[in-house]
Design a protein around this motif. Structure first.
Motif, short mmCIF file in Angstrom:
data_model
loop_
_atom_site.label_atom_id
_atom_site.label_comp_id
_atom_site.label_asym_id
_atom_site.label_seq_id
_atom_site.Cartn_x
_atom_site.Cartn_y
_atom_site.Cartn_z
N SER A 96 38.83 53.49 36.60
CA SER A 96 39.66 52.36 37.00
C SER A 96 38.85 51.51 37.97
N ASP A 97 38.10 52.20 38.84
CA ASP A 97 37.16 51.57 39.75
C ASP A 97 36.16 52.60 40.23
N VAL A 98 35.16 52.16 40.98
CA VAL A 98 34.13 53.07 41.48
C VAL A 98 33.86 52.77 42.96
N ILE A 99 33.49 53.80 43.69
CA ILE A 99 33.14 53.63 45.10
C ILE A 99 31.81 54.33 45.38
N LYS A 136 35.93 47.25 40.56
CA LYS A 136 36.87 47.54 39.47
C LYS A 136 36.20 47.44 38.11
N ALA A 137 36.65 48.31 37.21
CA ALA A 137 36.22 48.22 35.82
C ALA A 137 37.02 47.14 35.11
N ASP A 138 36.50 46.66 34.00
CA ASP A 138 37.15 45.60 33.24
C ASP A 138 38.42 46.12 32.55
N GLU A 199 29.14 43.21 38.10
CA GLU A 199 30.12 42.32 38.72
C GLU A 199 29.45 41.06 39.27
N LYS A 200 28.29 41.23 39.88
CA LYS A 200 27.57 40.08 40.43
C LYS A 200 27.15 39.10 39.34
N SER A 205 32.35 45.50 32.74
CA SER A 205 31.68 46.80 32.77
C SER A 205 32.69 47.91 32.93
N ILE A 206 32.25 49.12 32.60
CA ILE A 206 33.09 50.30 32.70
C ILE A 206 32.19 51.53 32.78
N SER A 207 32.71 52.58 33.42
CA SER A 207 32.03 53.88 33.41
C SER A 207 32.90 54.88 32.66
N ILE A 208 32.27 55.62 31.77
CA ILE A 208 32.95 56.69 31.03
C ILE A 208 32.16 57.97 31.27
#
Length: 246
Positions: A96-99, A136-138, A199-200, A205-208
């Motif tokens: 959903s998002d990454v930190i 956040k992911a797309d 994002e920049k 983008s997304i992480s799976i």
């Protein structure tokens, strides 16, 4: 010119080998920073970006790939360590998002006062702000991944937060701290960097990630689960291609 889809992986042998087998017209392109593989899936151009491990490698490789290929979307995928009692090996985590779990400010402690990691403040210096700011992911990519997840039978597919850092946490209490305080479901060494760079550049983008181990549940590391993650990503990319080819 058709903008390709770019798929990133850190460990080429277990996070990219299946992808390479499924791409047609595969061409290897060596760069000073990383290695690319140009190919196509279901007739659509796909770029594989072999980044190597770590936030810096992932950030630089992603930036080079974006400037070189101008992808329509960036996907980072592979294995990750689970956070929390409810996360198990073979679960798929959709970001959903990454930190950044490796960005901290310590408390002031004088010589001889030792180190107390429980007092460390987790933050990241993003856009001049010091508080913890997730990337956040797309939303469109998330929805497609969730749709593909309905056919995943090995374990669960879960939407949630991913933490990244140049560290392999194996202390159960520390892992639970991230899970309880920040809501992380797993950790890796690349996702935050990849999504922040994308994002920049204003690229979706997304992480799976597939869970390869969970110290909290005493589930030992199995890097070969990266094969299953690649198969999931192939199905995901095929669904994404259907949407953008209409």
């Amino acid at each position: 010119m058709i903008r390709p889809i770019m798929i990133n992986a850190a460990m080429e042998d277990v996070e990219m080998n299946i992808l390479k087998e499924h791409l047609g017209n595969l061409t290897k392109v060596e760069d000073k920073i990383c290695t690319f593989y140009e190919g196509c899936l279901d007739g659509y151009p796909v770029i594989l970006c072999s980044t190597s491990e770590g936030l810096i490698n992932a950030a630089v490789s992603t930036s080079v790939g974006i400037n070189k290929y101008n992808p329509i979307a960036v996907i980072v995928q592979g294995v990750a360590g689970g956070h929390g009692f409810d996360i198990h090996k073979s679960d798929i985590i959709i970001s959903s998002d990454v930190i950044n779990i490796n960005s901290v400010k310590t408390s002031i402690r004088k010589i001889g006062e030792g180190v107390d990691t429980t007092k460390w403040e987790h933050l990241n210096f993003k856009h001049g702000r010091k508080e913890l700011v997730p990337v956040k992911a797309d939303e469109t990519l998330i929805k497609i991944a969730q749709q593909v997840g309905e056919n995943y039978t090995k374990k669960n597919v879960i939407l949630g937060r991913i933490g990244s850092g140049d560290i392999w946490n194996r202390e159960a209490d520390r892992i639970l701290m991230f899970n309880n305080k920040f809501g992380t479901l797993c950790e890796d060494m690349e996702s935050f960097a990849v999504l922040q760079v994308a994002e920049k550049y204003d690229i979706p983008s997304i992480s799976i990630r597939i869970i390869s181990n969970n110290e909290v549940n005493s589930e030992i590391y199995d890097r070969n689960l990266g094969y299953d993650c690649q198969r999931f990503v192939i199905d995901f990319v095929k669904e994404y291609i259907k949407g953008i080819s209409k």
